[in-house]
Design an enzyme around this catalytic site. Sequence first.
Site, PDB file in Angstrom:
ATOM      1  N   ASP A 104     -31.146 -96.513 -36.121  1.00  0.00           N
ATOM      2  CA  ASP A 104     -31.421 -96.180 -37.830  1.00  0.00           C
ATOM      3  C   ASP A 104     -32.992 -95.894 -38.268  1.00  0.00           C
ATOM      4  OD1 ASP A 104     -32.132 -97.036 -40.188  1.00  0.00           O
ATOM      5  OD2 ASP A 104     -32.784 -99.614 -39.520  1.00  0.00           O
ATOM      6  N   SER A 109     -24.009-110.709 -46.007  1.00  0.00           N
ATOM      7  CA  SER A 109     -24.188-112.398 -46.417  1.00  0.00           C
ATOM      8  C   SER A 109     -23.771-113.063 -47.436  1.00  0.00           C
ATOM      9  CB  SER A 109     -25.454-112.902 -45.092  1.00  0.00           C
ATOM     10  OG  SER A 109     -25.439-113.569 -43.878  1.00  0.00           O
ATOM     11  N   ASP A 123     -24.950-112.329 -40.501  1.00  0.00           N
ATOM     12  CA  ASP A 123     -26.080-112.712 -39.756  1.00  0.00           C
ATOM     13  C   ASP A 123     -27.290-114.117 -40.174  1.00  0.00           C
ATOM     14  OD1 ASP A 123     -27.655-113.249 -37.899  1.00  0.00           O
ATOM     15  OD2 ASP A 123     -29.259-111.919 -37.696  1.00  0.00           O
ATOM     16  N   GLY A 139     -26.648-106.221 -44.573  1.00  0.00           N
ATOM     17  CA  GLY A 139     -27.199-107.107 -45.396  1.00  0.00           C
ATOM     18  C   GLY A 139     -26.185-107.537 -45.845  1.00  0.00           C
ATOM     19  N   GLY A 172     -31.066-110.744 -45.156  1.00  0.00           N
ATOM     20  CA  GLY A 172     -31.632-111.611 -44.921  1.00  0.00           C
ATOM     21  C   GLY A 172     -30.938-113.058 -45.887  1.00  0.00           C
ATOM     22  N   ASP A 191     -27.604-103.524 -32.936  1.00  0.00           N
ATOM     23  CA  ASP A 191     -28.020-103.124 -34.319  1.00  0.00           C
ATOM     24  C   ASP A 191     -28.946-102.759 -34.782  1.00  0.00           C
ATOM     25  OD1 ASP A 191     -27.553-104.194 -36.730  1.00  0.00           O
ATOM     26  OD2 ASP A 191     -28.312-106.178 -36.995  1.00  0.00           O
ATOM     27  N   GLU A 220     -27.566 -94.065 -40.435  1.00  0.00           N
ATOM     28  CA  GLU A 220     -27.828 -94.949 -41.739  1.00  0.00           C
ATOM     29  C   GLU A 220     -28.783 -93.977 -42.515  1.00  0.00           C
ATOM     30  OE1 GLU A 220     -28.691 -98.892 -41.542  1.00  0.00           O
ATOM     31  OE2 GLU A 220     -30.025 -98.332 -43.994  1.00  0.00           O
TER      32      GLU A 220
HETATM   33  O1  G3H Z   1     -30.140-107.102 -40.064  1.00  0.00           O
HETATM   34  C1  G3H Z   1     -30.548-107.559 -39.410  1.00  0.00           C
HETATM   35  C2  G3H Z   1     -29.985-109.087 -38.764  1.00  0.00           C
HETATM   36  O2  G3H Z   1     -30.207-109.468 -40.020  1.00  0.00           O
HETATM   37  C3  G3H Z   1     -31.366-108.803 -36.908  1.00  0.00           C
HETATM   38  O3  G3H Z   1     -32.159-109.970 -37.331  1.00  0.00           O
HETATM   39  O4  G3H Z   1     -34.212-108.674 -36.429  1.00  0.00           O
HETATM   40  O5  G3H Z   1     -34.271-111.040 -37.411  1.00  0.00           O
HETATM   41  O6  G3H Z   1     -32.263-110.869 -34.660  1.00  0.00           O
HETATM   42  P1  G3H Z   1     -33.149-110.261 -36.631  1.00  0.00           P
HETATM   43  P1  13P Z   2     -27.553-110.522 -43.796  1.00  0.00           P
HETATM   44  O1  13P Z   2     -28.957-110.842 -43.428  1.00  0.00           O
HETATM   45  O2  13P Z   2     -27.257-110.353 -44.854  1.00  0.00           O
HETATM   46  O3  13P Z   2     -26.597-111.470 -42.917  1.00  0.00           O
HETATM   47  O4  13P Z   2     -27.109-108.725 -43.037  1.00  0.00           O
HETATM   48  C1  13P Z   2     -26.931-108.866 -41.677  1.00  0.00           C
HETATM   49  C2  13P Z   2     -27.539-107.592 -41.149  1.00  0.00           C
HETATM   50  O5  13P Z   2     -27.462-106.028 -41.906  1.00  0.00           O
HETATM   51  C3  13P Z   2     -27.490-107.257 -39.447  1.00  0.00           C
HETATM   52  O6  13P Z   2     -27.390-105.917 -39.100  1.00  0.00           O
HETATM   53 ZN    ZN Z   3     -28.520-104.480 -40.328  1.00  0.00          ZN
END
Ligand code: G3H
Ligand code: 13P
Ligand code: ZN
Length: 330
Positions: free
Chosen positions: A115, A235, A277, A233, A190, A93, A145
């Site tokens: 990305d 969630s 996430d 993003g 987030g 990711d 992206e």
């Molecule tokens: O898009 C980001 C994901 O939610 C991963 O977050 O970099 O805190 O693991 P992180």
């Molecule tokens: P959320 O923060 O909305 O869960 O998005 C997660 C995401 O895009 C991971 O790449």
């Molecule tokens: Zn993401």
Amino acid sequence: MSLYKTLGFVNTKEMFKKAMAGKYAIPAYNFNNMEQLQAIIMGCGESKSPVILQVSKGARSYANETLLRYMGQGAVEMAKAAGYNIPIVLHLDHGDSFETCKACIDSGFSSVMIDGSHHPYEKNIEVTKKVVEYAHDHDVTVEGELGVLAGIEDDVEAAKSVYTHPDEVEDFVARTGVDSLAISIGTSHGAFKFKPEQCTKNAKGVLVPPPLRFDILEEIEKRIVGFPIVLHGSSSVLPEYVDMINSNGGQLKAAVGIPEEQLRTAAKSAVCKINIDSDGRLVVTAMIRKVFKESPAEFDPRKYLGPAREELKKMIIEKNKNVLGSAGQA
Ligand code: G3H
Ligand code: 13P
Ligand code: ZN
């Protein structure tokens, strides 16, 4: 044979083809630890959903990149032993460089995201193309992206969303050779996706954010017909878990996500992958806080991580069934 195939993973090609034809989206759930990974496999196994196991740069450094890759492999074996016959992708990711993508491909990932969205357009094409060339030599699929999401994209901080320009997508896809494209139509990372002043309130006093820019999505679909689109993003920041956190000592104020109804609409379009996430993080935090409040003498991690894992599994089943439509599609 590509390493990932010997480990039992698949790339995203067939998955996205079926999701496009069947008008549903594949869930991409992030994991950083064993309980999250178990919940994802059990939730997707029980709901018979294909799944993308998603590993961020932060997850690689938190959990140790070597251990994570073996956890991914362990997840495939766990699914097999449980009799779940579901296709599993191991995906990087927000890959930030050619080197990170290469390291993941070399260690057995079946899919990577590069990305380059924070780079100027031509630089984004250059770095993405380089990753695609290496990945395709190993039959690994690549997500690129275009456009920048509001909020924080790993190390890349974007003050406000820069929506994807439909005029650029055809050229970007043709020149890079990517297999899927993440776009910006108003989602963000987030638990605080929108400021309260951007929202209206419904009858129950719940903040309702501005709708996603489906007009931009439609325009993009016309330019790259039948091409898999990815939504980051995504969630929903479910109020029941935010409330559970706040009523058990937490302090999450004005947390707002993407309404499920809008994700249902997106899943029926060319959007083939939906990234989740934060919702998982909220469920885990809510359950741990609840156990801590109700049983302050508890000190066996299994007694609070276990309920968190169970609730996360329930949330995943619910999303696969009632939001993304991926349940039963494995
Ligand atoms: O898009 C980001 C994901 O939610 C991963 O977050 O970099 O805190 O693991 P992180
Ligand atoms: P959320 O923060 O909305 O869960 O998005 C997660 C995401 O895009 C991971 O790449
Ligand atoms: Zn993401």
